[in-house]
Scaffold this motif. Structure first.
Motif, mmCIF file in Angstrom:
data_model
loop_
_atom_site.group_PDB
_atom_site.id
_atom_site.type_symbol
_atom_site.label_atom_id
_atom_site.label_comp_id
_atom_site.label_asym_id
_atom_site.label_seq_id
_atom_site.Cartn_x
_atom_site.Cartn_y
_atom_site.Cartn_z
ATOM 1 N N MET A 28 -6.912 8.386 -4.207
ATOM 2 C CA MET A 28 -6.169 7.201 -4.618
ATOM 3 C C MET A 28 -5.232 7.575 -5.761
ATOM 4 S SD MET A 28 -8.947 4.156 -4.319
ATOM 5 C CE MET A 28 -10.416 5.049 -4.779
ATOM 6 N N GLN A 30 -2.692 9.509 -5.442
ATOM 7 C CA GLN A 30 -2.435 10.962 -5.384
ATOM 8 C C GLN A 30 -1.001 11.305 -5.772
ATOM 9 O OE1 GLN A 30 -3.926 11.673 -1.464
ATOM 10 N NE2 GLN A 30 -1.992 11.422 -0.404
ATOM 11 N N ALA A 31 -0.096 10.335 -5.627
ATOM 12 C CA ALA A 31 1.273 10.527 -6.123
ATOM 13 C C ALA A 31 1.391 9.757 -7.427
ATOM 14 C CB ALA A 31 2.264 9.978 -5.115
ATOM 15 N N ARG A 33 2.233 9.966 -12.072
ATOM 16 C CA ARG A 33 2.800 10.605 -13.263
ATOM 17 C C ARG A 33 2.197 11.949 -13.625
ATOM 18 N NH1 ARG A 33 2.435 5.256 -16.782
ATOM 19 N NH2 ARG A 33 0.628 5.201 -15.435
ATOM 20 N N TYR A 38 6.669 14.227 -9.074
ATOM 21 C CA TYR A 38 6.857 12.774 -9.155
ATOM 22 C C TYR A 38 7.799 12.416 -10.298
ATOM 23 C CZ TYR A 38 5.998 7.903 -10.362
ATOM 24 O OH TYR A 38 6.173 6.577 -10.685
ATOM 25 N N ILE A 74 -0.543 8.510 1.529
ATOM 26 C CA ILE A 74 -0.530 7.066 1.259
ATOM 27 C C ILE A 74 0.881 6.661 0.885
ATOM 28 C CG2 ILE A 74 -1.443 7.426 -1.087
ATOM 29 C CD1 ILE A 74 -2.721 4.488 -0.646
ATOM 30 N N LEU A 75 1.285 5.561 1.484
ATOM 31 C CA LEU A 75 2.580 4.968 1.193
ATOM 32 C C LEU A 75 2.762 4.864 -0.318
ATOM 33 C CD1 LEU A 75 4.999 3.099 1.978
ATOM 34 C CD2 LEU A 75 3.352 1.222 1.913
ATOM 35 N N ASP A 78 3.567 -0.345 -4.606
ATOM 36 C CA ASP A 78 2.638 -0.898 -5.582
ATOM 37 C C ASP A 78 2.066 -2.207 -5.067
ATOM 38 O OD1 ASP A 78 1.421 -0.334 -8.166
ATOM 39 O OD2 ASP A 78 2.337 -2.199 -8.788
ATOM 40 N N LEU A 79 0.942 -2.593 -5.668
ATOM 41 C CA LEU A 79 0.274 -3.838 -5.314
ATOM 42 C C LEU A 79 1.122 -5.067 -5.620
ATOM 43 C CD1 LEU A 79 -2.496 -2.817 -4.606
ATOM 44 C CD2 LEU A 79 -3.388 -3.743 -6.719
ATOM 45 N N LEU A 80 1.957 -5.002 -6.655
ATOM 46 C CA LEU A 80 2.458 -6.236 -7.250
ATOM 47 C C LEU A 80 3.808 -6.762 -6.758
ATOM 48 C CD1 LEU A 80 1.168 -5.536 -10.856
ATOM 49 C CD2 LEU A 80 0.093 -6.873 -9.056
ATOM 50 N N TYR A 92 7.526 -3.665 -15.278
ATOM 51 C CA TYR A 92 6.529 -2.679 -15.726
ATOM 52 C C TYR A 92 6.989 -2.171 -17.074
ATOM 53 C CZ TYR A 92 4.825 -2.757 -10.938
ATOM 54 O OH TYR A 92 4.313 -3.147 -9.717
ATOM 55 N N GLU A 94 6.884 0.257 -20.155
ATOM 56 C CA GLU A 94 6.475 1.634 -20.408
ATOM 57 C C GLU A 94 5.259 1.652 -21.345
ATOM 58 O OE1 GLU A 94 8.885 3.676 -18.623
ATOM 59 O OE2 GLU A 94 7.080 4.922 -18.673
#
Ligand code: CP3
Length: 346
Positions: A28, A30-31, A33, A38, A74-75, A78-80, A92, A94
């Motif tokens: 989870m 996996q891509a 910061r 990335y 995994i695509l 984001d969830l939001l 978001y 920083e």
């Protein structure tokens, strides 16, 4: 349509509880910061701009799968952002995390929300899926995902991440009618969103109920289960569905009842005992992501403990118990992936 090569991939076989040549692993977040590639693709753009740029988010997904050698991609999304489609403003900040405004706190706020079809309102996600599917190795499945109704509602109500979920629980207890209206609407949106991702080409989906561990089992059953059930029923049978939350040891019987083909476990939860008790066909998990900050010998020993706990029963997908954190050493992540493959090869 899932072709034969994908159908017989390690990851999809394990989702169906079938024997595999080596335990599949993906991670989870996996891509993200922790990975210099990335950071390079993200550059100076905002995270939300990255999510809405299909070519670049596809690149982030593909880089992570290739660099780590994991058994599923995994695509990158984001969830939001789905909460923008109901009329909330999303940013978001920083170092501080997501902010949603204005927060949903009253029944008037709930009734003001719009219900647009995410199949129409989030084209950048499906465009990314089509690019990824075209570029991904033929035998590597792509996982889509969405937030579960409770976790999305908690963000909409709190307006940010939270420790105690005071606004969320207050609304839930004081205005059950408004609560069920909100979760019912989110469940319809999430169901349509997952269908649209499957139509665009993902081979599995994960429902993230990341914050549901804040609830007692009784509250889960009363306030959440019917809505997660509605989502999971609506996509049942199309592709394998992973149902995941954190801090869920006492909720798992109810989460399993809500549905899903694979139950995602965090690191508080013993694998073998849980499988025996709940009779689930497949599980995913559950290394503590903090182990990846320790020495390689620790990573090896802790990964071995997870594999020993999972045993020989088919239907285990190796993963962390929650997402990879920023600053995780990339070499330890690669080491983990290779170790799981090498030590389980049959
Ligand atoms: O797994 C993957 O690699 C796919 C991408 C993915 C992201 N978020 C990318 C991301 C997935 C599956 C998610 C899901 C997600 N988003 C969850 C559920 C996962 C979980 O951990 O339980 C949650 C709770 C969110 C909401 C969210 N988005 C938070 C709390 C944050 C972190 C804020 C911060 O600054 O730490 C995000 C941002 C986010 N999502 C980043 C990434 C790579 C960091 C963005 C950046 O700063 O570049």
């Amino acid at each position: 349509m899932t072709d034969n090569v994908l159908h017989n991939s390690r990851f999809l076989k394990a989702c169906r509880g079938e024997p595999v040549d080596a335990t599949p692993i993906w991670l989870m977040r996996q891509a993200g910061r922790y990975m210099p590639e990335y950071q390079a693709v993200r550059g100076k753009s905002s995270f939300l701009e990255l999510c809405k740029s299909p070519e670049r988010s596809a690149q982030v997904t593909l880089d992570a799968q290739r660099i780590l050698g994991v058994d599923a991609a995994i695509l990158f999304a984001d969830l939001l952002p789905i909460l923008e489609t109901v009329g909330l403003n999303l940013e978001y900040l920083e170092g501080e995390g997501p902010r949603l405004s204005p927060p949903v706190r009253t029944s008037a706020d709930i009734h003001r929300l719009r219900e647009e079809d995410p199949a129409q309102s989030m084209p950048f996600v499906y465009d990314a899926i089509r690019i990824i599917r075209r570029e991904l190795p033929r035998d590597i499945p792509l996982i889509g995902f969405a937030g579960a109704p409770f976790t999305l509602a908690a963000y909409a109500i709190e307006g940010e991440s939270s420790r105690n979920f005071i606004h969320t629980k207050t609304l839930m207890y004081n205005d059950p009618q408004g609560w069920h209206a909100l979760l019912g609407m989110l469940a319809r949106l999430v169901g349509k969103y997952l269908h649209a991702q499957i139509d665009a080409g993902v081979q599995a989906v994960q429902l993230f109920d990341s914050w549901v561990g804040t609830l007692s089992p009784e509250d889960y059953r009363e306030y959440v289960l019917p809505h997660s059930y509605a989502v999971l029923q609506s996509v049942k049978g199309r592709v394998p569905v992973i149902h995941f939350g954190v801090g869920t040891s006492t909720l798992l019987p109810f989460m399993a009842a809500a549905g899903g083909d694979v139950l995602g476990l965090d690191w508080h939860t013993p694998i073998a005992l849980t499988r025996e008790k709940l009779k689930v066909r497949a599980v995913q998990g559950n290394l503590d992501p903090i182990c990846l900050f320790a020495d390689r010998e620790v990573v090896r020993r802790k990964a071995m403990q997870v594999l020993d706990d999972a045993g020989e029963t088919p239907g285990h997908i190796f993963n962390l118990g929650h997402g990879i954190l920023p600053k995780t050493p990339v070499d330890n992540v690669k080491f983990l992936v290779d170790f799981v493959h090498e030590s389980t090869r049959r």
